[in-house]
Design a protein around this motif. Structure first.
Motif, short mmCIF file in Angstrom:
data_model
loop_
_atom_site.label_atom_id
_atom_site.label_comp_id
_atom_site.label_asym_id
_atom_site.label_seq_id
_atom_site.Cartn_x
_atom_site.Cartn_y
_atom_site.Cartn_z
N ILE A 37 0.77 -0.55 0.06
CA ILE A 37 0.00 0.01 -0.40
C ILE A 37 1.04 1.14 0.11
N ASN A 38 2.37 1.23 0.37
CA ASN A 38 2.47 2.84 0.99
C ASN A 38 3.62 2.56 -0.82
N GLU A 39 3.77 1.60 -1.43
CA GLU A 39 4.63 1.52 -2.40
C GLU A 39 3.35 1.99 -3.33
N ARG A 44 -1.38 6.31 -1.22
CA ARG A 44 0.04 7.23 -0.89
C ARG A 44 -1.20 8.45 -1.03
N GLU A 45 -1.02 9.11 -2.40
CA GLU A 45 -2.46 10.36 -3.28
C GLU A 45 -3.57 10.67 -2.41
N ASN A 46 -4.05 9.27 -2.64
CA ASN A 46 -5.95 8.67 -1.94
C ASN A 46 -6.04 9.08 -0.29
N LEU A 50 -8.13 12.54 1.27
CA LEU A 50 -9.02 12.32 2.35
C LEU A 50 -8.29 12.79 3.95
N LYS A 51 -7.13 12.80 4.22
CA LYS A 51 -6.71 13.06 5.21
C LYS A 51 -6.68 14.53 5.73
N SER A 52 -6.54 15.20 4.48
CA SER A 52 -7.00 16.74 4.23
C SER A 52 -8.19 16.85 3.83
N LEU A 53 -8.75 16.08 3.65
CA LEU A 53 -11.17 16.95 3.64
C LEU A 53 -11.31 16.08 4.80
N ILE A 83 -10.16 4.39 -2.86
CA ILE A 83 -8.79 3.45 -2.19
C ILE A 83 -9.48 2.45 -1.40
N ASP A 84 -11.11 1.47 -1.03
CA ASP A 84 -11.40 0.74 -0.87
C ASP A 84 -11.58 -0.39 -2.14
N ALA A 85 -11.12 -0.20 -3.15
CA ALA A 85 -11.42 -0.24 -4.17
C ALA A 85 -10.39 -1.64 -4.33
#
Length: 143
Positions: A37-39, A44-46, A50-53, A83-85
């Protein structure tokens, strides 16, 4: 007489069990999935979006900006769905569930075993969940 254990003895065993859990297939899969996931740049962009939103949503909620909050919540849901997809995210979430399930199983096993040990060591009845002192001092046993 049975050996009495100290808190330090128990903590040492707990660390041993923790090490065993940390070296299970479930945890190894969890770590590999997290690494993948981290790679994944898109994920990572999503996550960053998400955190910003989510921060914006908290601010809108605090200031009672209901209309703006609804818009942001829609964007959050859309990104969360994206992300979940991603298959590795689904696998990661499944591995999280499995690791948590293992931890819960260990916790419940310890709790139930301690209870059973107490009941048995007092001469009680495990099936009824009664300690020996309860069995000796209740009237239904004297009938």
């Amino acid at each position: 007489m049975e050996k009495l254990y100290t808190k330090d003895d128990i903590i040492a065993k707990a660390r041993e069990v923790a090490n065993m859990i940390a070296n299970t297939e479930e945890v190894e899969f969890f770590k590999r999935a997290e690494e993948q996931i981290n790679e994944n740049q898109k994920v990572r962009e999503n996550i960053a979006s998400l955190k910003s939103l989510q921060k914006q949503a908290v601010n809108f909620q605090q200031y009672g900006k209901e209309k703006a909050l609804k818009i942001i919540e829609g964007k959050i849901e859309k990104i969360q769905n994206e992300i979940d997809a991603v298959p590795i995210v689904q696998e990661f979430k499944q591995s999280q569930f499995e690791v948590n399930d293992l931890l819960q199983l260990v916790s419940n096993t310890i709790a139930n075993s301690v209870t059973d040990e107490i009941i048995m060591s007092t001469g009680g009845n495990v099936q009824r969940g009664e300690t020996g002192s309860y069995v000796k001092n209740t009237t239904y046993n004297k009938l």
